[in-house]
Design an enzyme around this catalytic site. Structure first.
Site, PDB file in Angstrom:
ATOM      1  N   LEU A 236      35.512  30.971  34.608  1.00 42.89           N
ATOM      2  CA  LEU A 236      36.620  31.489  34.226  1.00 42.89           C
ATOM      3  C   LEU A 236      37.794  30.884  35.202  1.00 42.89           C
ATOM      4  CD1 LEU A 236      37.892  34.113  32.469  1.00 42.89           C
ATOM      5  CD2 LEU A 236      37.279  35.570  34.665  1.00 42.89           C
ATOM      6  N   ASP A 237      38.751  30.215  34.302  1.00 42.51           N
ATOM      7  CA  ASP A 237      39.540  29.576  34.997  1.00 42.51           C
ATOM      8  C   ASP A 237      40.320  30.269  35.997  1.00 42.51           C
ATOM      9  OD1 ASP A 237      42.363  29.901  34.128  1.00 42.51           O
ATOM     10  OD2 ASP A 237      41.415  29.720  32.146  1.00 42.51           O
ATOM     11  N   LYS A 238      41.038  29.265  37.176  1.00 43.65           N
ATOM     12  CA  LYS A 238      41.753  29.737  38.298  1.00 43.65           C
ATOM     13  C   LYS A 238      42.892  30.746  37.899  1.00 43.65           C
ATOM     14  CE  LYS A 238      43.535  27.750  42.631  1.00 43.65           C
ATOM     15  NZ  LYS A 238      44.033  26.725  43.349  1.00 43.65           N
ATOM     16  N   ASP A 239      43.471  30.384  36.830  1.00 45.66           N
ATOM     17  CA  ASP A 239      44.619  31.279  36.638  1.00 45.66           C
ATOM     18  C   ASP A 239      44.368  32.538  35.773  1.00 45.66           C
ATOM     19  OD1 ASP A 239      46.267  29.364  37.699  1.00 45.66           O
ATOM     20  OD2 ASP A 239      46.446  27.864  35.752  1.00 45.66           O
ATOM     21  N   SER A 240      43.155  32.808  35.512  1.00 41.75           N
ATOM     22  CA  SER A 240      42.576  33.789  34.768  1.00 41.75           C
ATOM     23  C   SER A 240      41.792  35.016  35.801  1.00 41.75           C
ATOM     24  CB  SER A 240      41.666  33.594  33.739  1.00 41.75           C
ATOM     25  OG  SER A 240      42.392  32.684  32.670  1.00 41.75           O
TER      26      SER A 240
END
Length: 233
Positions: free
Chosen positions: A99-103
């Site tokens: 789950l990407d860092k910005d999410s």
């Protein structure tokens, strides 16, 4: 058994990560450097970076985390804000997928390398659900394009289910997991994602779990997940 399976069954990491360790020459079997496809059996002295592997845990760990923005879904401990250090579990665990860092939102972590491989191999078959807020009003043409598929990374995304929640927020259910897929899909259609939250993976719901908190999966959740994967948790 193959060395990558041997390593994953100890809960050290997934088979894919084990292959990378073998390729980099960090794995030995009874003092000999392992190669891809090497065989190892119970009782063999298998070491990673010279450190002996523990035996497979008698009880595996399966947890759900509400990942905050800023935490990176990696086991690489030299990376600041890595998910393993953030959770701080007493067992060696690793994330199932990313789950990407910005999410923010739901991500599963486990000590069971086999389930990681089963879930990753079943891409295109299991659902992941998200709530997404974008920078401008959502139009019917945007919803239609997103649902039918968008060309990103040189290929078309699979059809998905998408519903409008409010002027700038929608719910989307994917059955694939390309790198930063929702952000790329939105960008291709002229939208910027302002907030992205994953609320479900297969039968596991985020529910009321607070941001930054984690919990063990319930027995009912593990049984249902095992049925979906044809695997006993």
């Amino acid at each position: 058994m193959r060395i990558n399976k041997f390593i994953s069954e100890t809960g050290y990491c997934s088979r894919r990560e084990a292959d990378k360790l073998v390729e980099s020459g960090k794995v030995t079997i009874n003092g000999e450097t392992a190669v891809l496809g090497s065989q190892a059996e119970p009782g063999d002295d298998v070491r990673i970076n010279g450190i002996s592997l523990q035996e497979k845990p008698s009880k595996q760990v399966y947890i759900a985390l509400n990942k905050p923005v800023g935490i990176t879904s990696t086991t690489e401990q030299h990376i600041k804000g890595n998910i393993v250090d953030f959770v701080g579990h007493e067992e060696r665990i690793f994330p199932i997928g990313r789950l990407d860092k910005d999410s923010e939102g739901l991500i599963l972590l486990t000590s069971d390398g086999d389930i990681v491989n089963r879930i990753l191999r079943s891409e295109g078959k299991h659902e992941k659900e998200y709530i997404v807020t974008v920078n401008r009003p959502i139009t019917p043409s945007f919803l239609k394009a997103m649902g039918e598929g968008v060309r990103i990374l040189g290929t078309m995304t699979l059809p998905c289910r998408i519903t409008r929640i409010s002027d700038r927020t929608f719910r989307i259910i994917l059955v694939e997991g390309k790198n930063r897929q929702i952000r790329r899909m939105c960008s291709a259609l002229g939208y910027e994602v302002k907030k992205l939250q994953r609320i479900r993976i297969m039968n596991i719901q985020l529910g009321s779990l607070k941001v930054g908190a984690w919990r063990d999966l319930t027995e009912a959740e593990k049984i249902e997940l095992g049925k979906m994967l044809n695997y006993k948790l």
